[in-house]
Scaffold this active site. Structure first.
Site, mmCIF file in Angstrom:
data_model
loop_
_atom_site.group_PDB
_atom_site.id
_atom_site.type_symbol
_atom_site.label_atom_id
_atom_site.label_comp_id
_atom_site.label_asym_id
_atom_site.label_seq_id
_atom_site.Cartn_x
_atom_site.Cartn_y
_atom_site.Cartn_z
ATOM 1 N N GLU A 172 0.809 -1.237 0.000
ATOM 2 C CA GLU A 172 0.000 0.000 0.000
ATOM 3 C C GLU A 172 0.832 1.273 0.000
ATOM 4 O O GLU A 172 0.574 2.195 0.775
ATOM 5 C CB GLU A 172 -0.938 -0.008 1.214
ATOM 6 N N GLU B 101 -6.102 -10.573 -1.374
ATOM 7 C CA GLU B 101 -6.928 -10.397 -0.171
ATOM 8 C C GLU B 101 -8.412 -10.317 -0.521
ATOM 9 O O GLU B 101 -9.153 -9.499 0.023
ATOM 10 C CB GLU B 101 -6.499 -9.122 0.585
HETATM 11 C C1 XIL Z 1 -6.210 -6.433 8.361
HETATM 12 C C2 XIL Z 1 -6.529 -7.652 9.226
HETATM 13 O O1 XIL Z 1 -7.454 -8.451 8.535
HETATM 14 C C3 XIL Z 1 -7.081 -7.223 10.563
HETATM 15 O O2 XIL Z 1 -7.200 -8.343 11.432
HETATM 16 C C4 XIL Z 1 -6.160 -6.175 11.209
HETATM 17 O O3 XIL Z 1 -6.776 -5.686 12.383
HETATM 18 C C5 XIL Z 1 -5.889 -5.036 10.266
HETATM 19 O O4 XIL Z 1 -5.358 -5.536 9.048
HETATM 20 N N1 XIL Z 1 -4.861 -4.603 3.772
HETATM 21 C C6 XIL Z 1 -3.878 -5.467 4.201
HETATM 22 C C7 XIL Z 1 -4.149 -6.388 5.330
HETATM 23 O O5 XIL Z 1 -2.817 -5.556 3.563
HETATM 24 O O6 XIL Z 1 -3.001 -6.660 6.091
HETATM 25 C C8 XIL Z 1 -5.246 -5.868 6.223
HETATM 26 O O7 XIL Z 1 -5.543 -6.876 7.197
HETATM 27 C C9 XIL Z 1 -6.465 -5.488 5.409
HETATM 28 C C10 XIL Z 1 -6.123 -4.407 4.415
#
Ligand code: XIL
Length: 403
Positions: A194, A301
């Site tokens: 990101e 994701e």
């Molecule tokens: C999220 C997790 O799912 C949560 O448990 C945590 O509290 C915050 O992070 N982008 C990403 C992930 O790259 O690491 C994130 O995961 C969601 C957004």
């Protein structure tokens, strides 16, 4: 016995023997096996068998679901800097969760992904803190106290800063230590997460302490360090919102610039935190334009938010996440989710030469970071939803990769 019944019974017995408990007639990993890997994010409860917010029975079911359906895993949180390296120095690492994650993947013959090495979020303050701050009145130093706050919930460090060299040194130590520990076991890493700025503005990169202290080459450096530590690992640049043309344009600028500098970036990670208005056309367009960059695409994701307030955008900002899952589900939630998933997978399958891996961000709705938006293929009880059938049906319509 009628042959059909016999085959069905045989299949049921084999599934039971494999520990199937979800009631799903098929598994994603089998159905997609000639197309791409199908994975899920896993949490610490799943990989250690110890429970957190789930009853022992629920946790056992979650684990059975992961083993039954997926052949790839990503750590939802356990490899993030905050958890694996909470304190400074060689003694500051905590590998308990990360080791359990990697061992779980290896003992279940899964492709193991590492997430994530450098991110503006979930990074402890000490990383950015200067150990020996020079006087604040020297205008040219990067070590003066920051004026901005970053991260929205995490990474709000606002004190005297590390110098560029100090931060690069910490980044190098962290990446070398973590990547070397799992060399040959973790096959693919989200090296930088990101880093691209949202929106159509002219800023290519998001404001972060990495950018402010090191400068834009923090990205190239991170990839170089990871490549030194494991030359065989697939190194990904990972980001969200790449379904949005403006953000995708910035991705292309970044990737081309890294490639021109011979930075070892090997794959694009597209998070794909989308919502139920996502269509085949939009995903197809996104993948077509990303594939032009010549790198494999990993969907890293995936989830499809069904919450009414999640329909405004496809952001994944952690601070915005809670707001994006308020307001109840859109009407006909199951049907809309199934339609959205069908379109999304039709696009993945169309681009199956580029798309090598698809990871869901969570195994079932109860474990999802967007639990209120019920964004996954399995409900909180691990029962397959209509969206599961829709995804399987799309796979069966499409020939395998390369055919
Ligand atoms: C999220 C997790 O799912 C949560 O448990 C945590 O509290 C915050 O992070 N982008 C990403 C992930 O790259 O690491 C994130 O995961 C969601 C957004």
């Amino acid at each position: 016995m009628n042959p059909f019944v016999r085959i069905t019974l045989l299949a049921a017995t084999l599934l039971l023997a494999a520990g199937v408990s979800t009631g799903a007639a098929e598994s994603l990993k089998e159905v997609f096996k000639d197309r791409f890997l199908v994975g899920t994010a896993v949490n610490r409860s799943m990989v250690t068998g110890t429970r957190f917010r789930r009853s022992p029975e629920q946790n056992a079911k979650d684990i059975a679901l992961v083993k039954e359906q997926f052949n790839q895993i990503s750590p939802e949180n356990d490899l993030k800097w905050q958890l694996i390296h909470p304190r400074e120095g060689a003694e500051g690492y905590d590998f308990v969760g990360a080791d359990a994650f990697v061992n779980f993947g290896l003992s279940n013959n899964m492709y193991v992904v590492g997430h994530t090495l450098v991110w503006h979020s979930q990074t402890p303050n000490w990383v950015f803190a200067g150990t020996n701050p020079p006087p604040a009145n020297i205008a040219s130093n990067t070590n003066a106290p920051g004026t901005n706050r970053f991260g929205g919930g995490f990474g709000r460090y606002n004190g005297p800063r590390a110098s560029r060299d100090e931060l690069l040194q910490r980044m190098r130590d962290h990446i070398h230590t973590v990547v070397r520990r799992y060399k040959g076991k973790v096959k693919s890493w989200d090296v930088v997460n990101e880093a691209i700025a949202d929106g159509a503005g002219t800023n290519l990169l998001r404001n972060s302490l990495w950018l402010e202290i090191i400068g834009p080459d923090f990205i190239a450096k991170a990839f170089q360090y990871a490549h030194e530590a494991d030359p065989d690992a697939i190194l990904r640049y990972n980001d969200y919102g790449l379904e949005n043309p403006a953000k995708r344009k910035k991705l292309a600028t970044l990737i081309k610039s890294l490639q021109a500098q011979n930075v070892p970036v090997h794959a694009i990670g597209s998070q794909a935190h989308v919502n139920v208005s996502m269509t085949f056309e939009t995903m197809d367009q996104a993948l077509t334009e990303m594939a032009v960059l010549g790198l494999p695409i990993h969907i890293t994701e995936l989830d499809v938010n069904s919450a009414a307030s999640g329909q405004r955008g496809v952001g994944a900002d952690i601070s915005a996440n809670a707001a994006a899952t308020q307001g109840g589900l859109v009407s006909d939630a199951d049907k809309k989710l199934a339609e959205a998933y069908a379109g999304i997978f039709r696009a993945f399958l169309k681009h199956r030469t580029a798309v090598q891996l698809v990871t869901f961000w969570g195994a079932n709705d109860a474990n999802s970071w967007r639990a209120n938006g019920k964004p996954l293929l399995f409900d909180g009880d691990s029962k397959p939803k209509p969206a599961f059938d829709a995804v399987i049906a799309e796979a069966k319509k499409t020939p395998a990769r390369g055919l």
